[in-house]
Design a protein around this motif. Structure first.
Motif: not given
Ligand code: SIN
Ligand code: MN
Length: 221
Positions: A163-184
């Motif tokens: 659960r710890g670092r490294p991590y990235t903080d980002l904003d998910l706004e209305s309409g955003d697409l986020f995909v995580f696959g492969g090594p993520a």
């Protein structure tokens, strides 16, 4: 300047993300967002109402309604045995098409093979959040497609080891697409908080946040 930049793109920086994770801001148009919100209202009025899943002694702060398969911690079933025992709504064909379009937009060469069979539709009120976790109740390692509508979420996307670092903080706004696959695909992630009052007026949701994740369960039909 209006003619050179689309609204919403100004001032928006897309952070560097680990390989396999892709953020596409403003992927859904306001019209598409409103339409999806309308679908959400239909799903929420369906056989299984939105429900806060229990994890051990705690209840999640989001309310979830599922399509295709009902999720509760560690397991997918056709019937929502932890809610009212009813079978969840079928997974709509348009969400398969949308999932493929999303993966195409994210540059996945196997986009046309993607066949999500469950959607976890989470509603966040102002106080809701989601602790760091992996999505690993699926037997498939196909990507997760995440769509956000309404208030902005401060999202944390980390690594597969903990659960710890490294991590990235980002904003998910209305309409955003986020995909995580492969090594993520098995990276820990969570929602730190929702930013009240940030939903665009034209998204169809006056307050709160909807997040839809599409997944392949890998379970037999
Ligand atoms: C999830 O991790 O299942 C939901 C993420 C989000 O709400 O953005
Ligand atoms: Mn998740």
């Amino acid at each position: 300047m209006d003619m050179f930049f689309d609204d919403g793109e100004l001032g928006r920086t897309v952070p560097a993300l680990p390989e396999g994770a892709v953020l596409i801001p403003n992927w859904l148009t306001p019209e598409q967002q409103r339409w999806v919100v309308g679908q959400f209202r239909t799903w929420a009025a369906g056989p299984v109402p939105p429900h806060s899943a229990r994890i051990g002694a705690h209840r999640m702060s989001v309310q979830t309604v599922c399509l295709g398969w009902h999720w509760r911690p560690y397991e997918y079933t056709r019937e929502a045995t932890d809610v009212n025992g009813r079978r969840v709504l079928a997974f709509p064909e348009w969400l398969v098409r949308l999932g493929r379009l999303a993966l195409t937009a994210a540059g996945d060469p196997a986009a046309d093979l993607y066949t999500p069979d469950t959607a976890l539709v989470n509603f966040y009120d102002d106080a809701a959040r989601m602790g760091m976790h992996q999505d690993r109740d699926e037997r498939s390692s196909a990507p997760v497609v995440s769509l956000s509508i309404g208030d902005t979420a401060r999202f944390r996307f980390g690594n597969s080891d903990g659960r710890g670092r490294p991590y990235t903080d980002l904003d998910l706004e209305s309409g955003d697409l986020f995909v995580f696959g492969g090594p993520a695909r098995f990276a820990y992630h969570g929602v730190q908080k929702v930013l009240p009052g940030t939903a665009p007026v034209d998204c169809g949701l006056a307050a709160g946040r909807i997040n839809i994740t599409l997944r392949e369960t890998g379970l037999p039909g």
